[in-house]
Design a protein around this motif. Structure first.
Motif, PDB file in Angstrom:
ATOM      1  N   VAL A 111     -14.364  13.776 -49.369  1.00  0.00           N
ATOM      2  CA  VAL A 111     -13.880  13.712 -50.755  1.00  0.00           C
ATOM      3  C   VAL A 111     -14.597  14.792 -51.560  1.00  0.00           C
ATOM      4  O   VAL A 111     -15.732  15.157 -51.252  1.00  0.00           O
ATOM      5  CB  VAL A 111     -14.129  12.301 -51.332  1.00  0.00           C
ATOM      6  N   PHE A 112     -13.921  15.301 -52.572  1.00  0.00           N
ATOM      7  CA  PHE A 112     -14.551  16.305 -53.424  1.00  0.00           C
ATOM      8  C   PHE A 112     -15.431  15.634 -54.476  1.00  0.00           C
ATOM      9  O   PHE A 112     -15.164  14.511 -54.915  1.00  0.00           O
ATOM     10  CB  PHE A 112     -13.498  17.187 -54.097  1.00  0.00           C
ATOM     11  N   GLU A 113     -16.453  16.362 -54.868  1.00  0.00           N
ATOM     12  CA  GLU A 113     -17.368  15.889 -55.899  1.00  0.00           C
ATOM     13  C   GLU A 113     -16.593  15.528 -57.163  1.00  0.00           C
ATOM     14  O   GLU A 113     -15.623  16.192 -57.516  1.00  0.00           O
ATOM     15  CB  GLU A 113     -18.396  16.982 -56.200  1.00  0.00           C
ATOM     16  N   GLU A 114     -16.999  14.436 -57.800  1.00  0.00           N
ATOM     17  CA  GLU A 114     -16.430  13.900 -59.036  1.00  0.00           C
ATOM     18  C   GLU A 114     -15.088  13.198 -58.823  1.00  0.00           C
ATOM     19  O   GLU A 114     -14.523  12.652 -59.779  1.00  0.00           O
ATOM     20  CB  GLU A 114     -16.310  14.970 -60.132  1.00  0.00           C
ATOM     21  N   ALA A 115     -14.594  13.167 -57.608  1.00  0.00           N
ATOM     22  CA  ALA A 115     -13.368  12.412 -57.320  1.00  0.00           C
ATOM     23  C   ALA A 115     -13.731  10.948 -57.086  1.00  0.00           C
ATOM     24  O   ALA A 115     -14.879  10.628 -56.740  1.00  0.00           O
ATOM     25  CB  ALA A 115     -12.686  12.992 -56.086  1.00  0.00           C
ATOM     26  N   PRO A 116     -12.765  10.038 -57.245  1.00  0.00           N
ATOM     27  CA  PRO A 116     -13.013   8.627 -56.919  1.00  0.00           C
ATOM     28  C   PRO A 116     -12.940   8.406 -55.419  1.00  0.00           C
ATOM     29  O   PRO A 116     -12.321   9.192 -54.693  1.00  0.00           O
ATOM     30  CB  PRO A 116     -11.868   7.902 -57.625  1.00  0.00           C
ATOM     31  N   VAL A 117     -13.568   7.332 -54.955  1.00  0.00           N
ATOM     32  CA  VAL A 117     -13.528   7.032 -53.527  1.00  0.00           C
ATOM     33  C   VAL A 117     -13.430   5.525 -53.313  1.00  0.00           C
ATOM     34  O   VAL A 117     -13.921   4.730 -54.136  1.00  0.00           O
ATOM     35  CB  VAL A 117     -14.780   7.591 -52.809  1.00  0.00           C
ATOM     36  N   SER A 134     -16.527   8.173 -59.469  1.00  0.00           N
ATOM     37  CA  SER A 134     -16.816   9.605 -59.461  1.00  0.00           C
ATOM     38  C   SER A 134     -18.040   9.838 -58.564  1.00  0.00           C
ATOM     39  O   SER A 134     -19.143   9.414 -58.903  1.00  0.00           O
ATOM     40  CB  SER A 134     -17.091  10.096 -60.888  1.00  0.00           C
ATOM     41  N   VAL A 177     -19.220  14.166 -49.209  1.00  0.00           N
ATOM     42  CA  VAL A 177     -18.817  14.674 -50.517  1.00  0.00           C
ATOM     43  C   VAL A 177     -18.953  16.191 -50.535  1.00  0.00           C
ATOM     44  O   VAL A 177     -20.033  16.732 -50.275  1.00  0.00           O
ATOM     45  CB  VAL A 177     -19.664  14.048 -51.641  1.00  0.00           C
TER      46      VAL A 177
END
Lengths: 113, 114
Positions: free
Chosen positions: B13-19, B80, B112
């Motif tokens: 997942v990319f940084e600051e994205a929800p997971v 995030s 991340v």
């Protein structure tokens, strides 16, 4: 102060040797555990002691023998080490056997050559 | 017999994205549910736990999880993520059979990316 400590952190040894891993907790917990984590990160319970008495003994070879001299210590002795014993071994403790939250030590990476 | 299934072995997942990290369990009796995090070369540490009461549980580092009894799930979420959240996450189930036995899932590696 470290809550759950293990020694040694790394252990490299030859097949057939006997080795021990020590664990101590200063949390005042009654229950302690040994887990084995394999190379795929799978974590499996081996033993659990409550107030120095064995309460969980999973299907583990007889070469593994836990010993609890008092409720703050749970040591693991392994006889006749085999290649398949290579893994990270974690000690953990919990308040008692009725509360599931566990506190883990930093692990001992055992490598059998 | 109780069991724990973590549906994803890896979640990039990319940084600051929800997971969301998924966990399903099976048990014939009431259970306690946990999420633990393992950073590289360290032991596991507790993120959060569900024992009873509110089904939405908040933990450390901004994580939360929701207990869904009908779906026998306990998914972990964070709105995030940070680079520092990169770690292995374990779902665990304990049931009282005269003493607690904890079963751990196989783990989900959260990676991340910047």
């Amino acid at each position: 102060d470290t809550a759950v400590s293990q020694t040694p952190k790394y252990l490299v040894t030859q097949m057939g040797n006997d080795k021990s891993i020590k664990c101590e907790q200063n949390l005042g917990h009654d229950t302690m555990y040994w887990y084995k984590q394999d190379s795929k990160k799978f974590l499996k319970i081996m033993f659990s002691y409550n107030n120095k008495e064995l309460i969980i003994n999973e299907t583990v070879p007889n070469r593994f023998s836990p010993k609890s001299p008092d409720k703050a210590h749970l040591n693991l002795h392994i006889n006749s080490l085999e290649l398949g014993d290579s893994a990270v071994y974690f000690c953990a403790s919990s308040q008692d056997s009725l509360h599931g939250e566990q506190f883990f030590g930093p692990g001992t990476r055992l490598t059998v050559l | 017999a109780q069991s724990v299934t973590q549906l994803d072995s890896q979640v990039p997942v990319f940084e600051e994205a929800p997971v969301e990290l998924r966990c399903n369990y099976s048990s014939s009796v009431s259970v306690y549910l946990f999420w633990y995090v393992q950073y590289p070369n360290q032991g596991l540490q507790l993120l959060l736990k569900y024992l009873s009461g509110s089904t939405l549980v908040k933990g450390i580092n901004g994580f939360e999880a929701e207990f869904n009894k009908s779906q026998t799930s306990f998914h972990l979420r964070k709105p995030s993520v940070h680079i520092s959240d990169t770690a292995e996450y374990f779902c665990a189930v304990s049931q009282n059979t005269g003493g607690f036995k904890t079963i751990f899932g196989a783990g989900t590696r959260l990676f991340v990316k910047a």
